[in-house]
Design a protein around this motif. Sequence first.
Motif, PDB file in Angstrom:
ATOM      1  N   THR A1312       0.847  -1.199   0.000  1.00  0.00           N
ATOM      2  CA  THR A1312       0.000   0.000   0.000  1.00  0.00           C
ATOM      3  C   THR A1312       0.872   1.234   0.000  1.00  0.00           C
ATOM      4  O   THR A1312       2.000   1.226   0.515  1.00  0.00           O
ATOM      5  CB  THR A1312      -0.933   0.008   1.234  1.00  0.00           C
ATOM      6  OG1 THR A1312      -1.708   1.200   1.233  1.00  0.00           O
ATOM      7  CG2 THR A1312      -0.134  -0.085   2.526  1.00  0.00           C
ATOM      8  N   THR A1313       0.326   2.285  -0.561  1.00  0.00           N
ATOM      9  CA  THR A1313       0.989   3.586  -0.528  1.00  0.00           C
ATOM     10  C   THR A1313      -0.064   4.681  -0.645  1.00  0.00           C
ATOM     11  O   THR A1313      -1.026   4.550  -1.413  1.00  0.00           O
ATOM     12  CB  THR A1313       2.017   3.730  -1.669  1.00  0.00           C
ATOM     13  OG1 THR A1313       2.639   5.018  -1.586  1.00  0.00           O
ATOM     14  CG2 THR A1313       1.372   3.574  -3.031  1.00  0.00           C
ATOM     15  N   GLY A1314       0.088   5.723   0.152  1.00  0.00           N
ATOM     16  CA  GLY A1314      -0.826   6.868   0.091  1.00  0.00           C
ATOM     17  C   GLY A1314      -2.208   6.614   0.624  1.00  0.00           C
ATOM     18  O   GLY A1314      -3.101   7.439   0.431  1.00  0.00           O
ATOM     19  N   THR A1495       3.119  -1.173 -14.050  1.00  0.00           N
ATOM     20  CA  THR A1495       1.786  -1.567 -14.512  1.00  0.00           C
ATOM     21  C   THR A1495       1.830  -2.999 -15.009  1.00  0.00           C
ATOM     22  O   THR A1495       2.871  -3.504 -15.476  1.00  0.00           O
ATOM     23  CB  THR A1495       1.307  -0.636 -15.646  1.00  0.00           C
ATOM     24  OG1 THR A1495       2.203  -0.739 -16.746  1.00  0.00           O
ATOM     25  CG2 THR A1495       1.234   0.812 -15.169  1.00  0.00           C
ATOM     26  N   CYS A1496       0.680  -3.648 -14.908  1.00  0.00           N
ATOM     27  CA  CYS A1496       0.446  -4.979 -15.491  1.00  0.00           C
ATOM     28  C   CYS A1496       1.462  -6.018 -15.019  1.00  0.00           C
ATOM     29  O   CYS A1496       1.754  -6.990 -15.740  1.00  0.00           O
ATOM     30  CB  CYS A1496       0.463  -4.913 -17.024  1.00  0.00           C
ATOM     31  SG  CYS A1496      -0.766  -3.792 -17.720  1.00  0.00           S
ATOM     32  N   ASP A1497       2.011  -5.831 -13.821  1.00  0.00           N
ATOM     33  CA  ASP A1497       2.987  -6.817 -13.364  1.00  0.00           C
ATOM     34  C   ASP A1497       2.330  -8.149 -13.054  1.00  0.00           C
ATOM     35  O   ASP A1497       2.955  -9.200 -13.132  1.00  0.00           O
ATOM     36  CB  ASP A1497       3.740  -6.289 -12.133  1.00  0.00           C
ATOM     37  CG  ASP A1497       2.909  -6.370 -10.886  1.00  0.00           C
ATOM     38  OD1 ASP A1497       1.726  -5.959 -10.933  1.00  0.00           O
ATOM     39  OD2 ASP A1497       3.422  -6.847  -9.855  1.00  0.00           O
ATOM     40  N   ASP A1498       1.019  -8.138 -12.694  1.00  0.00           N
ATOM     41  CA  ASP A1498       0.335  -9.393 -12.420  1.00  0.00           C
ATOM     42  C   ASP A1498       0.089 -10.179 -13.700  1.00  0.00           C
ATOM     43  O   ASP A1498       0.192 -11.416 -13.723  1.00  0.00           O
ATOM     44  CB  ASP A1498      -0.980  -9.137 -11.681  1.00  0.00           C
ATOM     45  CG  ASP A1498      -1.858  -8.108 -12.370  1.00  0.00           C
ATOM     46  OD1 ASP A1498      -1.379  -7.453 -13.327  1.00  0.00           O
ATOM     47  OD2 ASP A1498      -3.011  -7.932 -11.942  1.00  0.00           O
ATOM     48  N   GLN A1524     -13.994   1.405  -4.667  1.00  0.00           N
ATOM     49  CA  GLN A1524     -13.385   2.493  -5.424  1.00  0.00           C
ATOM     50  C   GLN A1524     -12.781   3.498  -4.444  1.00  0.00           C
ATOM     51  O   GLN A1524     -13.492   4.132  -3.668  1.00  0.00           O
ATOM     52  CB  GLN A1524     -14.424   3.178  -6.304  1.00  0.00           C
ATOM     53  CG  GLN A1524     -13.845   4.274  -7.189  1.00  0.00           C
ATOM     54  CD  GLN A1524     -14.923   5.027  -7.938  1.00  0.00           C
ATOM     55  OE1 GLN A1524     -15.936   5.396  -7.358  1.00  0.00           O
ATOM     56  NE2 GLN A1524     -14.713   5.246  -9.226  1.00  0.00           N
ATOM     57  N   ILE A1525     -11.480   3.616  -4.457  1.00  0.00           N
ATOM     58  CA  ILE A1525     -10.765   4.549  -3.589  1.00  0.00           C
ATOM     59  C   ILE A1525     -10.022   5.528  -4.478  1.00  0.00           C
ATOM     60  O   ILE A1525      -9.119   5.141  -5.222  1.00  0.00           O
ATOM     61  CB  ILE A1525      -9.789   3.817  -2.643  1.00  0.00           C
ATOM     62  CG1 ILE A1525     -10.547   2.785  -1.800  1.00  0.00           C
ATOM     63  CG2 ILE A1525      -9.071   4.812  -1.748  1.00  0.00           C
ATOM     64  CD1 ILE A1525      -9.649   1.978  -0.878  1.00  0.00           C
ATOM     65  N   ALA A1526     -10.419   6.774  -4.412  1.00  0.00           N
ATOM     66  CA  ALA A1526      -9.852   7.772  -5.330  1.00  0.00           C
ATOM     67  C   ALA A1526      -8.525   8.326  -4.840  1.00  0.00           C
ATOM     68  O   ALA A1526      -7.872   9.092  -5.550  1.00  0.00           O
ATOM     69  CB  ALA A1526     -10.850   8.912  -5.521  1.00  0.00           C
ATOM     70  N   GLY A1531      -1.508   2.966  -8.460  1.00  0.00           N
ATOM     71  CA  GLY A1531      -1.911   3.405  -9.793  1.00  0.00           C
ATOM     72  C   GLY A1531      -1.813   4.896  -9.985  1.00  0.00           C
ATOM     73  O   GLY A1531      -2.116   5.406 -11.058  1.00  0.00           O
ATOM     74  N   THR A1532      -1.393   5.614  -8.943  1.00  0.00           N
ATOM     75  CA  THR A1532      -1.289   7.061  -9.050  1.00  0.00           C
ATOM     76  C   THR A1532       0.112   7.434  -9.516  1.00  0.00           C
ATOM     77  O   THR A1532       1.094   7.245  -8.803  1.00  0.00           O
ATOM     78  CB  THR A1532      -1.569   7.723  -7.675  1.00  0.00           C
ATOM     79  OG1 THR A1532      -2.854   7.302  -7.230  1.00  0.00           O
ATOM     80  CG2 THR A1532      -1.536   9.230  -7.792  1.00  0.00           C
ATOM     81  N   PHE A1533       0.207   7.928 -10.739  1.00  0.00           N
ATOM     82  CA  PHE A1533       1.503   8.281 -11.319  1.00  0.00           C
ATOM     83  C   PHE A1533       1.566   9.796 -11.503  1.00  0.00           C
ATOM     84  O   PHE A1533       0.613  10.412 -11.995  1.00  0.00           O
ATOM     85  CB  PHE A1533       1.708   7.591 -12.668  1.00  0.00           C
ATOM     86  CG  PHE A1533       1.494   6.108 -12.614  1.00  0.00           C
ATOM     87  CD1 PHE A1533       2.317   5.311 -11.822  1.00  0.00           C
ATOM     88  CD2 PHE A1533       0.478   5.508 -13.336  1.00  0.00           C
ATOM     89  CE1 PHE A1533       2.127   3.949 -11.769  1.00  0.00           C
ATOM     90  CE2 PHE A1533       0.279   4.147 -13.281  1.00  0.00           C
ATOM     91  CZ  PHE A1533       1.106   3.359 -12.483  1.00  0.00           C
ATOM     92  N   ILE A1534       2.677  10.360 -11.150  1.00  0.00           N
ATOM     93  CA  ILE A1534       2.890  11.792 -11.315  1.00  0.00           C
ATOM     94  C   ILE A1534       4.084  11.996 -12.242  1.00  0.00           C
ATOM     95  O   ILE A1534       5.195  11.563 -11.959  1.00  0.00           O
ATOM     96  CB  ILE A1534       3.149  12.474  -9.956  1.00  0.00           C
ATOM     97  CG1 ILE A1534       1.942  12.279  -9.034  1.00  0.00           C
ATOM     98  CG2 ILE A1534       3.435  13.958 -10.153  1.00  0.00           C
ATOM     99  CD1 ILE A1534       2.133  12.865  -7.649  1.00  0.00           C
TER     100      ILE A1534
END
Length: 1705
Positions: A1312-1314, A1495-1498, A1524-1526, A1531-1534
């Motif tokens: 987890t992150t953020g 991405t798509c590592d699974d 749904q967690i915004a 998945g959050t890329f900056i």
Amino acid sequence: MGNSYTGHLQSTRFEEVLHNSIEASLRSNTVVPRPVFTQLYLEAEQRPYSHDGRGDEDEDEEDGSDSNSPPIPYQMRPPPDGSCTTDGFCQAGKDLRLSSMATESLEVAPGFLLVGAKSPSVPDHILVCAVDQRFLPDECGRNALLGFSGNCMGCGEKGFRYFTEFADHINLKLTTQPKKQKHLKYHLLRNAQGILVKGPPICWKGIGKIAQEFLVNKDTILHFMRMGILLYKRIASATLQLTVFVCVFLSVGHGTLPHLCGNLGDVLVSGLLQKCYLNSQNLPRVYEQYGTAPIQPISTEMLILLTVYYLVQLAPDQAPLMEDLEQIFMRSWRESHLTEIRQYQQTHAQIAPPLPCLAQPLTPSQLPWLAKLATSSCGEGVLVLDTAPSLAEALEETFHRLVDGRLSQTNYVVIICMNRSQEIESCVVVTGKHQTRALAESLLSPSDCVREIIHEMSSGMAAELGSYFTKCAGETDLYLKWHEIRPIQLAVARKLLSHVCAIADSSTQNLDLGSFDKVEFLICVPPSEVTFHQVVLHLWNSGLLRELGLDQDCLSVKEAEQYVVKLNQSAVGKINSLIQKSKMNPYTLFILVHDHAHWDISSGQCSGGDSSLGLVDSLLNCRQIRDAPNILTLHVTSFPFTLQTQYTRISPYNEIHWPSGFNNDVDLYHEKTKYFGVSELLETTRSGSGLPLLRYDSSFESMAAALEERFPKLHSAVIRTHVLIQHYSLALMVTAGGQALQALQKHISVETLEMVQCLLNTSQRCPSRHGHMLLLRIPSPALAAFAHQRLCHVRNRLGLHKQFEVILGDPCSALTVGKHFLDQLRVWLKILDPDWAPLTYLELEALPCILILTGMDPLGESLPRSLKYCDLRVISCWSLQRTTLEQELGLAAYLLKTKQDGQHGPHARCDLSESDPEKLSSTDNEDEEVVVDGQYSKTRKHERILSRDSSISLLSFNTSLNNELPKLGNQASPAGSQHPQSDWTPLDPDKQPNQRQQSKSTSSGSSSTRASPLRQSCSWARNLSRPPVVLLPKAVYDLITTVDSSGLPKSTSFLPHSAVEWVSSFRPLLSKMMTCTEQSLYYRQWTVPKPHHMDSSNRAEGRTDNFHPRKLLLSGPPQVGKTGAYLQFLGILSRMLIRLMEVDIYDEEDINCNLVRYHQPIALWPNTDTVQGMPFDYTIHDPKYEDISTVYSPDFTPNSNDGNSRRQEDVYLHRRTARIKLSKYAAYNTYHHCEQCHQYMGFNPQYQSTLHAFTFSHLLLGEEIQLYFIIPKSKEHHFSFSQSGGQLESMRLPLTSDWNPDAIKSPIFTPTTGRHEHGLFNLYHAMEGAAHLHILVIKEYEMAVYKKYWPNHIMLVLPTIFNGAGIGAAHFLIKELSYHNLELERSRRVEHGSRPQDVWPFIILADDSCVMWNSVDVDPKRWTERNVSLKQVLQHMESSPNITQYGLCGMRKWSSRGGGAGQQKDPFSRGHLHDFLLLNVDLTQNVQYNQNRFTCDDVDFNLRAHSAGLLICRFNNFSVMKKQIAIGGYGTFIIKTKMTDVPTTIQPTQYICAPDSKHLFLATPAQLLLEKYLQHTSHRLFPLSAQNYSHPVLSVDCYLNLGPEVTVCFVSSRPHSINFSTTGLLFSGLLLYFCDSFVTPGFLKKFQFLKGATLCVICPNRSSLRQTVVRLELEEEWRFRLSDEFQTANAKEDQPLFFLTGKHI
């Protein structure tokens, strides 16, 4: 009075010069005299009045003659023979001397009074006589009939018709003409011992001499009351119509009250002046506590002198107010110590010149001089006595003056004397009748006042007052619209909700909103029948019961009463029931609404025998409610001051104040309404535009004042009510009698006649008999009943019983309306129910009536908009508390409807509100001003809407212009329903084509020349936009229209309520610029509750506060809409709780489904052989991967139409979600708190964690990796530590053969992150409390915040180098660490006799958004899915046969459409797994997650695991719901540049650049730039692959997302790997990503490519890129150009990735 200049030079200039000259003579010659007191310390708004306005009257001459002519000689007639001639005896020889007859029992004929006669021959004796009272004057010296009628009290002879005859009979032996005025001197009374004594003098000329004796014992100290205000009230015997009020004010430290003996049967004591003087000594302490030098308080001499100055400037009809005197003292003290105060304030600004003050201290010898000087300008109004040596002798002299009648023109006597200790003694004696009545009645509590009035009415004391008066002589259909929420009410409701959420979010955990799934409520109202039904009807029509799901048990208005309770004894059972329900339903939030919360604030401990007092305290503040975690109390009031004290139970942060609707003429809430309250009423008195809406009746006041003097024994409310009813009775007679009775008009005030004429004429002129309401406010129930009876009697005698109704509005009883008027109301409201009757005043709309509203306080009753007059002339003039005054004025408050058209000219202006919408000078919005035309004849810029109760949209009307007669509704009321829904719904003008235009014209606020004749003839319809006229007593009018120095009405500085008191008299005034919050803090600082206040016992012990955490206070002006606001709050609170129990779940069907079946539908576990024989499904079915590259499979043909339609839909809807209520097996975030999982969460200081290092090495990483575990003490049993240093050795794993029904074997890892707040890490309920090992995998920089929110969770902290890594790094380390730990555990278990293969090899990789799990019930006929616990799912999967033979196990993603097309498919499948995996770290030892992937590592891992020959099984009968967690997540890329940290918009083409070029470098990981570049641009990089499924791109040993238009074919280069046959398949491209030694030129030559196919080789650096091209002999079949080499847009130090593209030859 010894002032020779009095009456000659009255100019202010003369007084000032004289004042200053005498003062200067009393000062030292070295000091310049300074002007003093009158204009210095007195309030600017107080105007000096002269007390000699009546003119000085000479005292009665001894002869009592009205002429200045010489006395006429008189010769007595000779007495009859044999008669007695002894002085003091009658001619019959009977003793008439008072000293002889004092103890005898005397019979006095009815109508006769005992009087004392004086004979010149016996001056030391008084002769007792009986005289007909009709021939004696009243206390004012008037109304005595000419002539005489007397009886002898000695011999009993009666019928003396001439005083000369009577004088001869009693042997007066006169030498002058006998006159009754001359020789009948005193009334004779019996004292408390029954002895006949000399009473007050007979007032033959003006105010006569008062015959009452007081004996003062100078040596006895008063023991029953020290230093207060002694109010002496002399009640005469039943035969004397005279009462004298004497007020004695004694100040603390100014002497001791001597013992008073004599006739003291009725002595009242008050400590007002005592307290005022005492508080004057406390102000210096405020400054001294800050370390300033000691400051002296006001001296005793100055206090007395300022008191004299205050009394001098009072008007003759003005009573003294302690509030004014306190402010005078404070201003005097501040000005006399200005320098010290400025030093305290430490202001460096220029000091303004000080106001004039005494240059030297005032000495005791100077005090009498200055005091007399001050009184010189007021005639005899104020008298100073300073000659007596003691207070006792001064009081004796004062009483002698009263006896002699020498104080008839004096209102106040100020006594100043020096005692034997040379200390000043002083007191104030109040002798003015008006002032003494005001002071006496102000000491009565409301209950005492009620009892006094009932006694006077029932005992016959008011009978003479009554006998005194006997001697004197168009069609508009109505529709009730109760439910209409205004925007401002919704805003307040949301504000309430935010405060509730703030309580829940606080760290105190006083309210766990997350644990409640339902709202119930109980509304407590005062014991008023009208208020009760008003709230019930509003609740019933608000829709709240239906919204809360309570309407199933509430099918009628009658049944809705169970949610509203009157606060009387009947409330005890309901409150107890609510307490019991709260204990039985811990997951229900109970809201206890206390409406009209200022009504009963008495302490339950001080109720005594009165069961009604203190009931609110004993019920709502009881321990059971206070301690219940699921009961929240909302206090609602218009007057919050009573609850804002130093000991309040309500936190200032839990107060919600009603906002202002306007700001600089801008309607902030777009509701087009404007509140019209007290400040707007006051503004009409200052605007000068027409008649003011707020008035007083001078004629009525004069008549009432005259009768108060004539009947001083009666309470002023009794007198004023009789006068008022007499006025109404005569006005009805004049209006109904025409010219024949016009002569009676002189006995009626103009205001009363106007109101009665309007009442009668309005209904007579309207074809529908609509009319106005006249509110007559009579607080006393006894007087109200009397008024109701009298008015009904007069109305019926005049034949007006069908013209208007007289209604008694008693809070203790229901409304009673006559049958004739009931029929009218039913017609207007179109109600066919014959049993219907109005229950509230709102339902009396348009009914011509006089409503007599009784009760000591209004109890929240709302009035209809047809109210035209508020007659408040009988309310108490002396109950000087802010709440008391403002709640009476609040009866006239309502809402105005502003113009809704586009007019913005000067006439569109609606108010002059302040700039800050939250700024209110008080809860009645005194700052908001409305200029209202008193006549309302030219412009209608406001229109009254709604009723006085904002919360109820009141009676709404539509005017029909085409019909002349009212119509009955054609729908009957349903049985059992008083108000059918159809009848309570407003007509929609837009749905009535015949009335559309008319409705629009009549509903607009502007006047129209096209108005119908009916509307013109109906005064009620025409005047709906006119506020009511309010009539007040003059004393109250003067108070509220006078503005103090702060700019607020003087009444705002009064004591808030009788149950509280000021902390100090020396306090700042309320400021006009104060917000409601600042006002609250003001009262919290400066007021304390009295002992009988319910908050008096709430004093915090050793704490800074003692606030109840679940108490809220909603305050707003009267009738502004608070009821509707809190009902709306209950609704949105319920919706929020439901929302808290609901989550947005991704609701998407599997994509690219097939219907192949291998297992029986009823199979519980997969069969290993069957799974081994199932082909691997390369196709990705998870809808979240709908926009990635399709994985090529020879058995799958894509449905382009389906895909395109989904993607087109996705553009507009994004990902589809569904609102699902959380089950009892849900996973929760940090906002969830409940008793069950409180210990699991570990919010307790005892839950301490330790940091443990763990090191292991891995070939792919090239060096040892050190990880850190944060392990709480409560979780250390999951780990093994070295015995020597406590070093972490391994994480304990169970054996495969172990089985525990209350435990899960597999450790759960959640990267987890953020999402430290929003991640779903609370698995207590999901696991049903079962033991499990849960580890959060976090980044190093987030360690502190995760530890704060999850103190009882185990955490694995990734190395620093992975702070910027993606999900692949976390998965890689989890898996590799788990395998390393498996090896350690196997070694440890072998030492204990177990086999290595017996150790449990599985771990769980779970996404941080998995919220619930479901299971399909095995039924071949029917597909059903139910929610189950995660414990049940995992134990089922872990118990699968041969489970250790599977490499990965997982489950499908939930969808509301079940498994989609796979509802009937195989319960198990072999394909891709996502989000929630059961991973066998032993079998997957040689298959690693790519640590570089974002991405798509699974997908990449699934393909490589399958190619390695591992079994992958998906349990299709289980599904996982993902929330749904915004916020946060991997998945959050900056994407941002190196130049700034601010994210900027960068096109994907800029993610790469040519090597060694000058390009804008990005501060983003190279791998992420590469993946995003390939995702967005591969259709141009591989042009032959776009939309070409039959010619995919060959990807060796990895899967990379090349975008949805490109298909990827995965192959593995590993020996013995499983790949499908590609024979005959032409590839459109080749992708080589970080090729290892297993990729050889011979391996690549197995595959065939289209001509022009694209090659892409990706390597970590340029050197390896060139080596790869050479090693794989790529130049033989592929053509390269120098311009085809690229790198990611990273700086050199950020290690960019390089790739080379080429074309197939």
